[in-house]
Write a protein that holds these residues in place. Structure first.
Motif, short mmCIF file in Angstrom:
data_model
loop_
_atom_site.label_atom_id
_atom_site.label_comp_id
_atom_site.label_asym_id
_atom_site.label_seq_id
_atom_site.Cartn_x
_atom_site.Cartn_y
_atom_site.Cartn_z
N ASP A 3 -84.94 80.48 -4.31
CA ASP A 3 -83.77 80.09 -5.07
C ASP A 3 -83.73 78.57 -5.22
O ASP A 3 -83.11 77.89 -4.43
N PRO A 4 -84.43 78.02 -6.24
CA PRO A 4 -84.53 76.58 -6.39
C PRO A 4 -83.37 76.01 -7.22
O PRO A 4 -83.59 75.39 -8.24
N ARG A 5 -82.15 76.21 -6.81
CA ARG A 5 -81.02 75.76 -7.62
C ARG A 5 -80.97 74.24 -7.67
O ARG A 5 -80.84 73.59 -6.65
N PRO A 6 -81.07 73.67 -8.87
CA PRO A 6 -81.09 72.23 -9.01
C PRO A 6 -79.69 71.63 -8.89
O PRO A 6 -78.70 72.30 -9.13
N ALA A 7 -79.64 70.37 -8.52
CA ALA A 7 -78.36 69.68 -8.38
C ALA A 7 -77.77 69.34 -9.73
O ALA A 7 -76.56 69.28 -9.87
N SER A 8 -78.60 69.08 -10.74
CA SER A 8 -78.07 68.70 -12.04
C SER A 8 -79.06 69.06 -13.13
O SER A 8 -80.18 69.44 -12.87
N GLY A 9 -78.60 68.91 -14.37
CA GLY A 9 -79.42 69.20 -15.53
C GLY A 9 -78.58 69.88 -16.58
O GLY A 9 -77.48 70.35 -16.32
N MET A 10 -79.08 69.90 -17.79
CA MET A 10 -78.40 70.57 -18.90
C MET A 10 -78.45 72.08 -18.68
O MET A 10 -79.52 72.64 -18.47
N ARG A 11 -77.30 72.74 -18.73
CA ARG A 11 -77.27 74.19 -18.53
C ARG A 11 -77.10 74.87 -19.88
O ARG A 11 -76.29 74.47 -20.70
N VAL A 12 -77.90 75.93 -20.07
CA VAL A 12 -77.86 76.72 -21.30
C VAL A 12 -77.76 78.19 -20.89
O VAL A 12 -78.62 78.69 -20.16
N ASP A 13 -76.71 78.88 -21.35
CA ASP A 13 -76.55 80.31 -21.12
C ASP A 13 -76.67 81.02 -22.45
O ASP A 13 -76.08 80.60 -23.45
N PHE A 14 -77.45 82.11 -22.48
CA PHE A 14 -77.62 82.85 -23.72
C PHE A 14 -78.05 84.28 -23.44
O PHE A 14 -78.42 84.62 -22.32
N THR A 15 -77.98 85.09 -24.47
CA THR A 15 -78.44 86.48 -24.42
C THR A 15 -79.60 86.61 -25.39
O THR A 15 -79.56 86.05 -26.49
#
Length: 104
Positions: A3-15
């Motif tokens: 589980d390499p959850r990053p501390a920051s970055g642009m998040r994009v959610d899509f289907t």
């Protein structure tokens, strides 16, 4: 999977719908929609091979580090066999994806 959850970055959610790459059997992808693909492309970053962009992807309970690749105005996210098996998904399935786009 780790589980390499990053501390920051642009998040994009899509289907998107899973498809098999026509050039190579048993390679599966989803396409990042055009608008977020354009936003990703516009962000400055160091050049990488094939103009790929490092991301952390999440599908269901599975999170992994990978890269997305440009082509035809959008980016393609490869889906590892382990992800398909862990989530019980395959070609033609519509899935929800969360991406964190890394700048470096």
């Amino acid at each position: 999977m780790r589980d390499p959850r990053p501390a920051s970055g642009m998040r994009v959610d899509f289907t998107a719908v899973i498809y098999e790459w026509s050039a190579r059997r048993n390679w599966f992808f989803v396409d990042v929609p055009p608008e977020p693909s354009a936003d990703i492309s516009d962000r400055p970053r160091m050049p990488r091979g094939f103009d790929s962009v490092r991301v952390t992807a999440t599908v269901g309970a599975t999170t992994w580090s990978t890269s997305i690749f440009p082509g035809g105005g959008t980016y393609a996210l490869p889906l590892k066999r382990a992800v398909l098996q862990a989530e019980g998904i395959g070609e033609g399935d519509e899935i929800e994806i969360a991406l964190v786009v890394h700048d470096g």
